[in-house]
Design a protein around this motif. Structure first.
Motif, PDB file in Angstrom:
ATOM      1  N   ASN A 333       0.859  -1.091   0.184  1.00 33.47           N
ATOM      2  CA  ASN A 333      -0.022  -0.133   0.037  1.00 33.47           C
ATOM      3  C   ASN A 333       0.744   1.222  -0.062  1.00 33.47           C
ATOM      4  OD1 ASN A 333       0.706  -0.562   2.770  1.00 33.47           O
ATOM      5  ND2 ASN A 333      -0.492   1.273   3.178  1.00 33.47           N
ATOM      6  N   TRP A 334       2.181   1.201   0.017  1.00 29.28           N
ATOM      7  CA  TRP A 334       3.042   2.413   0.460  1.00 29.28           C
ATOM      8  C   TRP A 334       2.870   3.403  -0.684  1.00 29.28           C
ATOM      9  CZ3 TRP A 334       4.877   5.530   4.008  1.00 29.28           C
ATOM     10  CH2 TRP A 334       5.736   6.443   3.439  1.00 29.28           C
ATOM     11  N   GLU A 335       3.134   3.220  -1.908  1.00 30.62           N
ATOM     12  CA  GLU A 335       3.156   4.338  -3.042  1.00 30.62           C
ATOM     13  C   GLU A 335       1.693   4.707  -3.093  1.00 30.62           C
ATOM     14  OE1 GLU A 335       5.413   4.289  -6.433  1.00 30.62           O
ATOM     15  OE2 GLU A 335       7.270   3.611  -5.190  1.00 30.62           O
ATOM     16  N   THR A 338       0.592   6.287   0.996  1.00 28.84           N
ATOM     17  CA  THR A 338       1.778   6.622   2.271  1.00 28.84           C
ATOM     18  C   THR A 338       1.180   6.439   3.608  1.00 28.84           C
ATOM     19  OG1 THR A 338       1.275   9.068   2.044  1.00 28.84           O
ATOM     20  CG2 THR A 338       3.069   8.100   0.504  1.00 28.84           C
ATOM     21  N   PHE A 339       1.224   7.516   4.657  1.00 28.79           N
ATOM     22  CA  PHE A 339       0.732   7.246   5.975  1.00 28.79           C
ATOM     23  C   PHE A 339      -0.881   7.325   6.130  1.00 28.79           C
ATOM     24  CE2 PHE A 339       5.270   8.668   6.208  1.00 28.79           C
ATOM     25  CZ  PHE A 339       5.558   7.881   6.719  1.00 28.79           C
ATOM     26  N   ASP A 340      -1.467   7.693   4.989  1.00 28.05           N
ATOM     27  CA  ASP A 340      -3.066   8.084   4.937  1.00 28.05           C
ATOM     28  C   ASP A 340      -3.689   7.156   4.623  1.00 28.05           C
ATOM     29  OD1 ASP A 340      -4.959   9.520   5.120  1.00 28.05           O
ATOM     30  OD2 ASP A 340      -4.905  10.316   3.484  1.00 28.05           O
ATOM     31  N   LEU A 363       1.173  -4.471   4.439  1.00 31.52           N
ATOM     32  CA  LEU A 363       0.790  -3.375   5.001  1.00 31.52           C
ATOM     33  C   LEU A 363       2.114  -2.596   5.243  1.00 31.52           C
ATOM     34  CD1 LEU A 363      -0.758  -1.190   6.379  1.00 31.52           C
ATOM     35  CD2 LEU A 363      -1.080  -2.368   8.337  1.00 31.52           C
ATOM     36  N   ASP A 364       2.399  -1.515   4.823  1.00 28.82           N
ATOM     37  CA  ASP A 364       3.776  -0.579   4.832  1.00 28.82           C
ATOM     38  C   ASP A 364       3.853   0.218   6.276  1.00 28.82           C
ATOM     39  OD1 ASP A 364       6.050   0.951   3.917  1.00 28.82           O
ATOM     40  OD2 ASP A 364       6.044  -0.774   2.492  1.00 28.82           O
ATOM     41  N   ASP A 365       4.582   1.033   6.031  1.00 22.27           N
ATOM     42  CA  ASP A 365       4.736   2.133   7.161  1.00 22.27           C
ATOM     43  C   ASP A 365       3.478   2.756   7.688  1.00 22.27           C
ATOM     44  OD1 ASP A 365       5.982   4.123   8.558  1.00 22.27           O
ATOM     45  OD2 ASP A 365       7.402   5.100   7.427  1.00 22.27           O
ATOM     46  N   LEU A 408       3.783  -7.340   6.619  1.00 24.27           N
ATOM     47  CA  LEU A 408       3.753  -6.281   7.589  1.00 24.27           C
ATOM     48  C   LEU A 408       5.380  -5.620   7.450  1.00 24.27           C
ATOM     49  CD1 LEU A 408       1.893  -4.600   9.475  1.00 24.27           C
ATOM     50  CD2 LEU A 408       3.120  -5.975  11.352  1.00 24.27           C
ATOM     51  N   TRP A 409       5.299  -4.455   7.221  1.00 24.54           N
ATOM     52  CA  TRP A 409       6.621  -3.503   7.341  1.00 24.54           C
ATOM     53  C   TRP A 409       7.060  -3.153   8.874  1.00 24.54           C
ATOM     54  CZ3 TRP A 409       7.892   1.075   9.212  1.00 24.54           C
ATOM     55  CH2 TRP A 409       8.994   1.964   8.559  1.00 24.54           C
ATOM     56  N   PHE A 410       8.185  -3.257   8.908  1.00 24.25           N
ATOM     57  CA  PHE A 410       9.094  -2.792  10.251  1.00 24.25           C
ATOM     58  C   PHE A 410      10.115  -2.005   9.988  1.00 24.25           C
ATOM     59  CE2 PHE A 410       6.916  -6.910  11.196  1.00 24.25           C
ATOM     60  CZ  PHE A 410       6.376  -6.898  12.590  1.00 24.25           C
ATOM     61  N   GLY A 440      18.882  11.391  10.283  1.00 26.11           N
ATOM     62  CA  GLY A 440      18.500  11.292   8.870  1.00 26.11           C
ATOM     63  C   GLY A 440      17.197  10.646   8.704  1.00 26.11           C
ATOM     64  N   ARG A 441      16.450  11.471   8.042  1.00 30.90           N
ATOM     65  CA  ARG A 441      14.891  11.222   7.627  1.00 30.90           C
ATOM     66  C   ARG A 441      14.184  11.243   9.183  1.00 30.90           C
ATOM     67  NH1 ARG A 441      10.793   6.314   5.877  1.00 30.90           N
ATOM     68  NH2 ARG A 441       9.502   7.511   4.491  1.00 30.90           N
ATOM     69  N   ASN A 442      14.577  12.199   9.816  1.00 30.29           N
ATOM     70  CA  ASN A 442      14.130  12.449  11.133  1.00 30.29           C
ATOM     71  C   ASN A 442      14.363  11.363  12.189  1.00 30.29           C
ATOM     72  OD1 ASN A 442      12.737  14.808  10.245  1.00 30.29           O
ATOM     73  ND2 ASN A 442      11.345  13.578   9.139  1.00 30.29           N
ATOM     74  N   ILE A 532      15.188  -8.414  -2.003  1.00 30.29           N
ATOM     75  CA  ILE A 532      15.509  -7.212  -1.397  1.00 30.29           C
ATOM     76  C   ILE A 532      14.771  -6.278  -2.189  1.00 30.29           C
ATOM     77  CG2 ILE A 532      17.125  -5.448  -0.641  1.00 30.29           C
ATOM     78  CD1 ILE A 532      19.116  -7.792  -0.056  1.00 30.29           C
ATOM     79  N   TRP A 533      14.275  -5.264  -1.731  1.00 32.83           N
ATOM     80  CA  TRP A 533      13.407  -3.976  -2.444  1.00 32.83           C
ATOM     81  C   TRP A 533      14.738  -3.144  -3.050  1.00 32.83           C
ATOM     82  CZ3 TRP A 533       9.718  -3.087  -5.278  1.00 32.83           C
ATOM     83  CH2 TRP A 533       9.416  -1.535  -5.379  1.00 32.83           C
ATOM     84  N   ALA A 534      14.811  -3.441  -4.590  1.00 25.71           N
ATOM     85  CA  ALA A 534      15.626  -2.948  -5.028  1.00 25.71           C
ATOM     86  C   ALA A 534      15.957  -1.262  -5.020  1.00 25.71           C
ATOM     87  CB  ALA A 534      15.795  -3.276  -6.645  1.00 25.71           C
ATOM     88  N   SER A 535      14.851  -0.556  -4.984  1.00 27.59           N
ATOM     89  CA  SER A 535      15.006   0.813  -5.252  1.00 27.59           C
ATOM     90  C   SER A 535      13.767   1.591  -4.880  1.00 27.59           C
ATOM     91  CB  SER A 535      15.485   1.157  -6.818  1.00 27.59           C
ATOM     92  OG  SER A 535      15.484   2.563  -6.641  1.00 27.59           O
ATOM     93  N   ASP A 536      13.750   2.492  -4.361  1.00 27.58           N
ATOM     94  CA  ASP A 536      12.451   3.445  -4.200  1.00 27.58           C
ATOM     95  C   ASP A 536      12.050   3.893  -5.429  1.00 27.58           C
ATOM     96  OD1 ASP A 536      12.083   2.749  -1.580  1.00 27.58           O
ATOM     97  OD2 ASP A 536      12.737   4.804  -0.747  1.00 27.58           O
ATOM     98  N   ASP A 537      12.978   3.987  -6.253  1.00 28.73           N
ATOM     99  CA  ASP A 537      12.814   4.278  -7.698  1.00 28.73           C
ATOM    100  C   ASP A 537      11.870   3.201  -8.481  1.00 28.73           C
ATOM    101  OD1 ASP A 537      12.720   5.323 -10.307  1.00 28.73           O
ATOM    102  OD2 ASP A 537      14.460   6.035 -10.199  1.00 28.73           O
TER     103      ASP A 537
HETATM  104  C1  GLA Z   1      11.488   3.510   2.592  1.00 25.46           C
HETATM  105  C2  GLA Z   1      11.049   2.391   1.630  1.00 25.46           C
HETATM  106  C3  GLA Z   1       9.789   2.448   1.102  1.00 25.46           C
HETATM  107  C4  GLA Z   1       8.711   2.495   2.264  1.00 25.46           C
HETATM  108  C5  GLA Z   1       9.138   3.853   3.313  1.00 25.46           C
HETATM  109  C6  GLA Z   1       8.030   3.722   4.280  1.00 25.46           C
HETATM  110  O1  GLA Z   1      11.677   4.275   2.050  1.00 25.46           O
HETATM  111  O2  GLA Z   1      12.175   2.209   0.801  1.00 25.46           O
HETATM  112  O3  GLA Z   1       9.557   1.429   0.580  1.00 25.46           O
HETATM  113  O4  GLA Z   1       8.565   1.384   2.810  1.00 25.46           O
HETATM  114  O5  GLA Z   1      10.385   3.762   3.512  1.00 25.46           O
HETATM  115  O6  GLA Z   1       8.466   4.891   5.190  1.00 25.46           O
END
Ligand code: GLA
Length: 766
Positions: A333-335, A338-340, A363-365, A408-410, A440-442, A532-537
């Motif tokens: 669900n992240w992209e 996001t938190f909403d 379920l992500d962050d 779940l995301w941790f 870094g990122r708060n 492994i999640w390769a990239s946020d891109d």
């Molecule tokens: C990082 C991860 C993203 C997402 C966010 C959540 O940026 O790479 O996939 O999980 O954190 O905050």
């Protein structure tokens, strides 16, 4: 086979199988590396010794009178300063604050037992044979200090490791201890995989010269700046020909590898932990074991090397429970949110994801503490009941009732100052002694070198995993480290202990590593996390480069790859859904966008896409990967597993009036007949925009109700293609159907402007 050979010319060690061989000779008590690479025969040992003129001019001889004892001139498998070898050293020891040369001399050898391996460090599994060479210090002060060089032979790779054992009565400090040292002959280029956040693993190639080229990470992790893996290619080697070595390291922290050509034409290759800031105590009775280093070799170019390296990773690195096990189609669900989000929104997404064919809902962050943004909540594990009134248990039960797994995301290594965890334990934060903690990122990192912090993470995460019956975990970590040297080293050991304690007893949980995308994409993490999640891109055109770089060292199943929204959040690039899918197919495939915002035609397209993918995912995830010939500005990826072969043809910018395009497929039986079928792709009329005026008799608005209705009920096909021909013809190349070039439309036309792509499935005709 591992064999010791003693003859009048000396003591040789032959390590080899059909994939590669390594031949050592004990010369003046040191490990001379006669050969590493092609699978040679044990009879070759003597010829490899050669009779070259050594030890001239100001060279230093290790044994006076013996010109072959000039260590500077020999290819070595290990070296130390102060013995006459002035090339870069794999080891630095301090005694009473001063550099000391232990002068290790060969003592004995034996096979390596599982119990001798450090229980915390990750190890490759399933070696065919192992051997350790033991060297003892000849330094009068250091009697009892010994060095072990370990070699483990795998079906397609060789793994090395170095161990220092201090049974002397002197306390020492280690400021550098590499996992492997090798001097190779030949002229090489070195390719590294570099970048940063959202631009990971871009390949860069430079010649190996007399100046040292260093591939190092110093941000505390294996890093998105410089992946620990790299290639050495003999000059002139290409995709399918020439000698290529692949190197990598089972380590997730600071790493360092270097290559440098010597005056006599040997390239010294070092691989190991970065020595920057390192000064580890090695007290009497203590030992220090390095991470394992891997080398794979091929004389069939980059594709040949990848085949062996991928096989090694799939068979010897990925946790046993996930070896060659197909990965579920994932929805995250992240992209999309996001938190909403709240439970209703998540269940709406889960329902739609299920209809599209997803098998795992993640379920992500944002599900815990006061986490409505990235400024609060990290470190806390209490569920945010405002968003999830029925808790994780309630949500996961409902998701499972839909017929999907729940993940779940941790981010367990980090803490926000605005969290219960930090308020209770400000002393748990990782920092350099006496220094302020930097954000870094708060967020701050927790000090994983402290046992109470490790216990907190293990207990908190395990408790949630068991209560909510979680089948997948995304383990994230979103900043660079605030510490260097010893502390950064100990942190990674702490992390490995935590991962062992949580996941060893729960092997069925699919763990996906993540560190702001690929800030920790390495073999160490892959020993715990099969992907492994390769990239946020997630822009597919950016991903072509990122995934292509990673595939040089890591198999497709390890690379998390999702379809996301267009225009893309980072590049604003608009790409067709078909290309977003086709790129993600070559990975651990998933979907990550707001399904509630999709048009019905897009939902239909995703449903067809997922259904098609499921029929082919085994070959996509585990089939032998290779790069094929493609026209300028295009890429052709192939994955084949014997039953079927899949080829993805990806375009970046399209020229007007393009040349005829050819599809080449490799690895098929030249005499058999195959059927080639393009994946059915939908074409949305809207893709033509106002051009539609030229082909329809009535004036239609490109985004008006008439076209939306037509899109919905009468989607057109894009690039239908089928052919039957021999494996030989496919290897030589067959012409593909025409591309849109300002002409009319038919179902075989490939309406693929910029960023268009197709996937072809090739199966033997039955
Ligand atoms: C990082 C991860 C993203 C997402 C966010 C959540 O940026 O790479 O996939 O999980 O954190 O905050």
């Amino acid at each position: 086979m591992i064999k010791h050979i003693d003859n009048p010319n000396g003591h040789f060690l032959y390590i080899g199988n059909t994939a590669l061989s390594c031949i050592l000779k004990i010369s003046c008590g040191k490990a001379e590396l006669l050969h590493l690479g092609a699978p040679l025969a044990e009879e070759d040992c003597e010829a490899l010794c050669g009779d070259t003129l050594l030890g001239w001019g100001c060279d230093v001889r290790y044994r006076e009178g013996d010109p072959r004892s000039c260590l500077d001139d020999l290819p070595l498998a290990w070296s130390e300063r102060g013995t006459g070898d002035y090339r870069e050293t794999p080891m630095e020891l301090l005694y009473e604050g001063t550099d000391i040369c232990p002068d290790f001399v060969y003592f004995c050898s034996g096979s390596l037992k599982r119990e001798e391996l450090d229980p915390v460090l990750p190890h490759a599994r399933g070696a065919q044979e192992t051997v350790k060479l033991v060297f003892r210090s000849a330094n009068r002060l250091l009697q009892g200090l010994s060095l072990e060089l370990r070699f483990s032979l795998f079906e397609t790779a060789l793994v090395r490791q170095t161990v220092l054992i201090n049974d002397s009565d002197k306390p020492l400090q280690v400021t550098r201890l590499m996992s492997a040292c090798a001097d190779l002959h030949g002229c090489f280029t070195v390719s590294t995989f570099d970048g940063g956040w959202i631009r990971e693993a871009h390949m860069h190639t430079v010649p190996v010269t007399r100046s040292r080229t260093v591939n190092e990470s110093t941000n505390g992790f294996s890093s998105n700046r410089h992946n620990p893996g790299f290639l050495l290619s003999e000059t002139g080697a290409g995709e399918d020909s020439g000698v290529v070595y692949g190197f990598n390291l089972l380590w997730s922290g600071n790493h360092c590898s270097s290559v440098q050509r010597s005056a006599l034409g040997f390239t010294r290759v070092l691989q190991g932990i970065s020595p920057e800031g390192l000064c580890l105590d090695l007290l009497p009775g203590g030992r220090l074991e390095t991470p394992e280093a891997v080398v794979a070799w091929s004389d069939r170019g980059r594709n040949g090397m990848m085949k062996k390296m991928h096989r090694f990773v799939n068979a010897c690195i990925i946790p046993a429970a996930w070896q060659y096990r197909e990965r579920p189609v994932l929805f995250n669900n992240w992209e999309g949110t996001t938190f909403d989000f709240n439970e209703a929104k998540l269940l709406s997404l889960a329902g739609k994801a299920k209809k599209i064919g997803c098998e795992l809902f993640v379920l992500d962050d944002g599900w815990f503490g006061d986490r409505d943004s990235d400024t609060a909540g990290l470190g806390d594990y209490s569920v945010n009941l405002r968003k999830l009134p029925n808790g994780l248990e309630g949500l996961s039960k409902k998701v499972r009732a839909l017929g999907m797994q729940f993940g779940l995301w941790f981010e367990p290594e980090a803490v926000n100052p605005d969290s219960e965890c930090f308020r209770r334990h400000p002393e748990w934060v990782l920092s350099s002694p006496g220094a302020d903690a930097f954000y870094g990122r708060n967020e701050l990192l927790l000090d994983l070198t402290k046992p109470e912090v490790r216990d907190y993470i293990v207990e908190s995460v395990s408790g949630i995993l068991d209560r909510a019956e979680i089948q997948y975990v995304k383990w994230d970590m979103n900043r660079h480290s605030p510490v260097t040297g010893n502390k950064a080293y100990a942190y990674i050991l702490g992390l490995y202990e935590v991962l062992h304690r949580i996941f060893d007893p729960r092997p069925q949980i699919l763990l996906e590593g993540c560190a702001s995308g690929g800030n920790r994409f390495d073999l160490g993490m892959l020993c715990f996390a099969p992907q492994i999640w390769a990239s946020d891109d997630t822009d597919p055109i950016e991903r072509l480069e990122i995934q292509d770089g990673l595939f040089s060292l890591y198999p497709q199943s390890t690379v998390g790859a999702h379809i996301s929204a267009a225009p893309h959040a980072q590049t604003l690039r608009t790409t067709p859904m078909s290309t977003r899918a086709n790129v993600s197919f070559f990975g651990a495939f998933g979907i990550e966008l707001d399904l509630d915002r999709l048009k019905p035609i897009e939902v239909k397209e995703l449903r067809e896409t997922v259904a098609w993918y499921k029929q082919h995912r085994k070959a996509f995830q585990f089939g032998c990967f290779r790069r094929n010939r493609a026209e300028k500005d295009a890429l052709c990826w192939q994955a084949g597993d014997g039953d079927e072969t899949l080829c993805g043809l990806f375009h970046k910018l399209i020229p007007a009036g393009p040349e005829i395009e050819w599809l080449s497929v490799n690895g098929l039986d030249p005499a058999r007949i195959y059927r080639v079928e393009a994946r059915p792709q939908l074409l949305r009329l809207a893709a033509f925009g106002d051009l539609l005026r030229h082909v329809t008799p009535v004036e239609l608005n490109a985004d008006g109700p008439a076209l939306r209705l037509a899109d919905r009920h009468y989607p057109m096909r894009d690039g239908g293609f089928s052919a039957e021909c021999s494996g030989a013809a496919l290897r030589s190349g067959i012409p593909l159907s025409k591309r849109f070039s300002g002409t009319g439309y038919d179902a075989a036309l490939r309406v693929q402007g910029d960023f268009g792509s197709s996937v072809f499935c090739i199966k033997e005709r039955t």
